[in-house]
Design an enzyme around this catalytic site. Structure first.
Site, PDB file in Angstrom:
ATOM      1  N   ILE A   1       0.836  -1.206   0.000  1.00 45.33           N
ATOM      2  CA  ILE A   1       0.000   0.000   0.000  1.00 45.33           C
ATOM      3  C   ILE A   1       0.871   1.256   0.000  1.00 45.33           C
ATOM      4  O   ILE A   1       0.575   2.238  -0.695  1.00 45.33           O
ATOM      5  CB  ILE A   1      -0.935  -0.017   1.238  1.00 45.33           C
ATOM      6  CG1 ILE A   1      -1.953  -1.159   1.120  1.00 45.33           C
ATOM      7  CG2 ILE A   1      -1.649   1.322   1.404  1.00 45.33           C
ATOM      8  CD1 ILE A   1      -2.718  -1.465   2.402  1.00 45.33           C
TER       9      ILE A   1
ATOM     10  N   ASP B   1      13.266   3.520  10.893  1.00 43.64           N
ATOM     11  CA  ASP B   1      12.339   2.670  11.630  1.00 43.64           C
ATOM     12  C   ASP B   1      11.241   3.564  12.202  1.00 43.64           C
ATOM     13  O   ASP B   1      11.516   4.431  13.038  1.00 43.64           O
ATOM     14  CB  ASP B   1      13.089   1.945  12.757  1.00 43.64           C
ATOM     15  CG  ASP B   1      12.170   1.059  13.589  1.00 43.64           C
ATOM     16  OD1 ASP B   1      10.931   1.166  13.466  1.00 43.64           O
ATOM     17  OD2 ASP B   1      12.706   0.270  14.380  1.00 43.64           O
TER      18      ASP B   1
ATOM     19  N   ARG C   1       4.266  13.022  15.460  1.00 42.14           N
ATOM     20  CA  ARG C   1       5.054  13.955  16.289  1.00 42.14           C
ATOM     21  C   ARG C   1       6.187  14.589  15.485  1.00 42.14           C
ATOM     22  O   ARG C   1       6.523  15.757  15.671  1.00 42.14           O
ATOM     23  CB  ARG C   1       5.650  13.159  17.449  1.00 42.14           C
ATOM     24  CG  ARG C   1       5.476  13.772  18.794  1.00 42.14           C
ATOM     25  CD  ARG C   1       5.862  12.734  19.823  1.00 42.14           C
ATOM     26  NE  ARG C   1       7.171  13.037  20.383  1.00 42.14           N
ATOM     27  CZ  ARG C   1       7.372  13.963  21.317  1.00 42.14           C
ATOM     28  NH1 ARG C   1       6.373  14.681  21.767  1.00 42.14           N
ATOM     29  NH2 ARG C   1       8.561  14.171  21.808  1.00 42.14           N
TER      30      ARG C   1
ATOM     31  N   TYR D   1      -3.012  -6.811  17.160  1.00 41.42           N
ATOM     32  CA  TYR D   1      -2.958  -5.929  15.981  1.00 41.42           C
ATOM     33  C   TYR D   1      -4.246  -5.113  15.868  1.00 41.42           C
ATOM     34  O   TYR D   1      -4.213  -3.895  15.650  1.00 41.42           O
ATOM     35  CB  TYR D   1      -2.738  -6.808  14.750  1.00 41.42           C
ATOM     36  CG  TYR D   1      -2.891  -6.161  13.398  1.00 41.42           C
ATOM     37  CD1 TYR D   1      -1.927  -5.283  12.905  1.00 41.42           C
ATOM     38  CD2 TYR D   1      -3.986  -6.459  12.581  1.00 41.42           C
ATOM     39  CE1 TYR D   1      -2.052  -4.720  11.644  1.00 41.42           C
ATOM     40  CE2 TYR D   1      -4.120  -5.904  11.326  1.00 41.42           C
ATOM     41  CZ  TYR D   1      -3.148  -5.029  10.859  1.00 41.42           C
ATOM     42  OH  TYR D   1      -3.285  -4.470   9.602  1.00 41.42           O
TER      43      TYR D   1
ATOM     44  N   LYS E   1      -4.686  -1.094  16.119  1.00 43.27           N
ATOM     45  CA  LYS E   1      -5.230  -0.339  14.984  1.00 43.27           C
ATOM     46  C   LYS E   1      -6.500   0.426  15.371  1.00 43.27           C
ATOM     47  O   LYS E   1      -6.818   1.456  14.769  1.00 43.27           O
ATOM     48  CB  LYS E   1      -5.503  -1.278  13.812  1.00 43.27           C
ATOM     49  CG  LYS E   1      -4.231  -1.811  13.141  1.00 43.27           C
ATOM     50  CD  LYS E   1      -3.472  -0.696  12.423  1.00 43.27           C
ATOM     51  CE  LYS E   1      -2.553  -1.256  11.347  1.00 43.27           C
ATOM     52  NZ  LYS E   1      -1.855  -0.200  10.589  1.00 43.27           N
TER      53      LYS E   1
HETATM   54  N1  LIG Z   1      -2.493  -6.076   3.264  1.00 42.35           N
HETATM   55  C1  LIG Z   1      -3.654  -6.037   3.912  1.00 42.35           C
HETATM   56  O1  LIG Z   1      -4.509  -6.927   3.734  1.00 42.35           O
HETATM   57  C2  LIG Z   1      -3.956  -4.909   4.864  1.00 42.35           C
HETATM   58  C3  LIG Z   1      -5.274  -4.790   5.326  1.00 42.35           C
HETATM   59  C4  LIG Z   1      -5.594  -3.770   6.208  1.00 42.35           C
HETATM   60  C5  LIG Z   1      -4.625  -2.876   6.614  1.00 42.35           C
HETATM   61  N2  LIG Z   1      -3.345  -3.022   6.162  1.00 42.35           N
HETATM   62  C6  LIG Z   1      -2.364  -2.043   6.643  1.00 42.35           C
HETATM   63  O2  LIG Z   1      -1.753  -1.435   5.530  1.00 42.35           O
HETATM   64  C7  LIG Z   1      -0.442  -1.007   5.882  1.00 42.35           C
HETATM   65  C8  LIG Z   1       0.545  -1.504   4.837  1.00 42.35           C
HETATM   66  O3  LIG Z   1       0.448  -2.902   4.735  1.00 42.35           O
HETATM   67  P1  LIG Z   1       0.917  -3.707   3.447  1.00 42.35           P
HETATM   68  O4  LIG Z   1      -0.034  -4.813   3.283  1.00 42.35           O
HETATM   69  O5  LIG Z   1       1.168  -2.774   2.325  1.00 42.35           O
HETATM   70  O6  LIG Z   1       2.283  -4.325   3.986  1.00 42.35           O
HETATM   71  P2  LIG Z   1       3.675  -4.664   3.257  1.00 42.35           P
HETATM   72  O7  LIG Z   1       4.295  -5.714   4.129  1.00 42.35           O
HETATM   73  O8  LIG Z   1       3.500  -4.949   1.819  1.00 42.35           O
HETATM   74  O9  LIG Z   1       4.474  -3.306   3.410  1.00 42.35           O
HETATM   75  C9  LIG Z   1       4.765  -2.768   4.658  1.00 42.35           C
HETATM   76  C10 LIG Z   1       6.061  -1.981   4.545  1.00 42.35           C
HETATM   77  O10 LIG Z   1       6.250  -1.320   5.793  1.00 42.35           O
HETATM   78  C11 LIG Z   1       7.606  -1.473   6.191  1.00 42.35           C
HETATM   79  N3  LIG Z   1       7.648  -1.380   7.644  1.00 42.35           N
HETATM   80  C12 LIG Z   1       7.042  -2.171   8.547  1.00 42.35           C
HETATM   81  N4  LIG Z   1       7.326  -1.739   9.792  1.00 42.35           N
HETATM   82  C13 LIG Z   1       8.133  -0.667   9.648  1.00 42.35           C
HETATM   83  C14 LIG Z   1       8.756   0.218  10.564  1.00 42.35           C
HETATM   84  N5  LIG Z   1       8.645   0.047  11.889  1.00 42.35           N
HETATM   85  N6  LIG Z   1       9.504   1.215  10.076  1.00 42.35           N
HETATM   86  C15 LIG Z   1       9.645   1.401   8.752  1.00 42.35           C
HETATM   87  N7  LIG Z   1       9.088   0.596   7.835  1.00 42.35           N
HETATM   88  C16 LIG Z   1       8.342  -0.424   8.283  1.00 42.35           C
HETATM   89  C17 LIG Z   1       8.027  -2.832   5.654  1.00 42.35           C
HETATM   90  O11 LIG Z   1       9.434  -2.922   5.520  1.00 42.35           O
HETATM   91  C18 LIG Z   1       7.303  -2.865   4.308  1.00 42.35           C
HETATM   92  O12 LIG Z   1       8.092  -2.305   3.276  1.00 42.35           O
HETATM   93  C19 LIG Z   1      -0.193  -1.525   7.295  1.00 42.35           C
HETATM   94  O13 LIG Z   1      -0.457  -0.504   8.215  1.00 42.35           O
HETATM   95  C20 LIG Z   1      -1.219  -2.632   7.442  1.00 42.35           C
HETATM   96  O14 LIG Z   1      -1.569  -2.853   8.797  1.00 42.35           O
HETATM   97  C21 LIG Z   1      -2.985  -4.005   5.296  1.00 42.35           C
END
Ligand SMILES: NC(=O)c1ccc[n+]([C@@H]2O[C@H](COP(=O)([O-])OP(=O)(O)OC[C@H]3O[C@@H](n4cnc5c(N)ncnc54)[C@H](O)[C@@H]3O)[C@@H](O)[C@H]2O)c1
Length: 264
Positions: free
Chosen positions: A20, A65, A126, A157, A161
């Site tokens: 995303i 991070d 922040r 989780y 959230k």
């Molecule tokens: N994929 C789903 O089905 C879904 C559904 C609902 C919500 N979300 C939310 O969408 C967001 C993105 O998820 P996604 O599916 O694209 O995940 P993803 O794993 O494809 O990408 C997440 C990215 O965030 C980075 N990341 C994680 N923790 C980090 C940190 N502490 N510091 C810096 N970078 C960090 C990872 O390295 C990765 O590149 C998240 O907040 C997730 O909870 C995802």
């Protein structure tokens, strides 16, 4: 969305190296925004920046991070130095998950998930708020999930959230006077690399989950990026404190119960 939706505005996208966050970074850049792609995985962030470059946009990859205040503050400083202005758009997207049945979730796991999913949002907000206050405007979009709205497991989780939803509402009421808006998207299932391990265990998982969605499919990252970019744009100038499910109708109601109510 036009090529000038974000006309030279600086955006800070956490977790921009995948899924995303990547789709959102690309969409903001295509809309004319200058994007800091912030991720703890620098290779992922560089991959996003390469894609933005191919599309003719401007972006910088920054390793940070999102749970670490010093790391995020440094990333904001690098962003401002790179683009000549601090971020006025924050997409607080980075998160980690975990922690299902409380009886099999350790206190350590619970705390780790709270830090990854909730503290990361606090730390990012922040870090960017002083620049937004100085600019007199800003748009914050927090990425939550449908899990924040109902009980479907991943308890730690989901609770973290749900905290994100309230945090964004407080940002909205507290900083609206400075021209800052804060909103939340709650995605349903999105086909991203976050699912890699579950996909290995259950290869037909997206097909099975699709049947729960009234629109008959799970989401692609671009579906969520479109909603995030709407909330980050001036099209949403009077939208603040909103919680937008981007879930193909999943949380709209309980159709199966509706059929039972009719005695079908
Ligand atoms: N994929 C789903 O089905 C879904 C559904 C609902 C919500 N979300 C939310 O969408 C967001 C993105 O998820 P996604 O599916 O694209 O995940 P993803 O794993 O494809 O990408 C997440 C990215 O965030 C980075 N990341 C994680 N923790 C980090 C940190 N502490 N510091 C810096 N970078 C960090 C990872 O390295 C990765 O590149 C998240 O907040 C997730 O909870 C995802």
């Amino acid at each position: 969305m036009s090529g000038n939706t974000f006309g030279g505005r600086v955006a800070f996208v956490t977790g921009g190296g995948s899924g995303i966050g990547r789709a959102t970074s690309i969409r903001i850049a295509k809309g004319g925004g200058l994007v800091a792609v912030v991720d703890r995985n620098l290779d992922g962030a560089n991959g996003t920046v390469d894609l933005i470059g191919l599309a003719g946009g401007r972006a910088v990859a920054i390793e940070a991070d999102a749970t670490d205040e010093g790391s995020v503050n440094a990333a904001v400083a690098t962003t401002a130095a790179t683009f000549g202005a601090p971020p006025v758009i924050l997409v607080a997207n980075a998160s980690s998950g975990g922690g299902d049945d409380p009886l099999s979730t350790s206190v350590e796991t619970w705390d780790r998930v709270m830090v990854g999913a909730l503290r990361s949002q606090f730390v990012s907000a922040r870090a960017v708020l002083p620049g937004m206050i100085a600019a007199g405007h800003g748009a914050i979009v927090c990425v939550s999930t449908v899990n924040a709205l109902m009980g479907i497991g991943d308890d730690a989780y989901s609770a973290a959230k749900a905290g994100v939803v309230n945090f964004a509402k407080n940002l909205a009421v507290r900083y609206g006077q400075h021209g800052i808006r804060a909103n939340v998207v709650c995605p349903g299932t999105v086909q991203t690399p976050a699912w890699t391990r579950r996909l290995e265990r259950t290869p037909d998982i997206f097909h099975r989950l699709s049947t729960w969605y009234p629109v008959g499919r799970v989401a692609q990252p671009e579906d969520i990026a479109a909603a995030i970019c709407f909330l980050a744009s001036d099209d949403a100038a009077f939208v603040s404190g909103a919680v937008l499910p981007v879930d193909g109708g999943l949380t709209a109601g309980m159709w199966r119960m509706g059929r039972d109510l009719q005695g079908d």
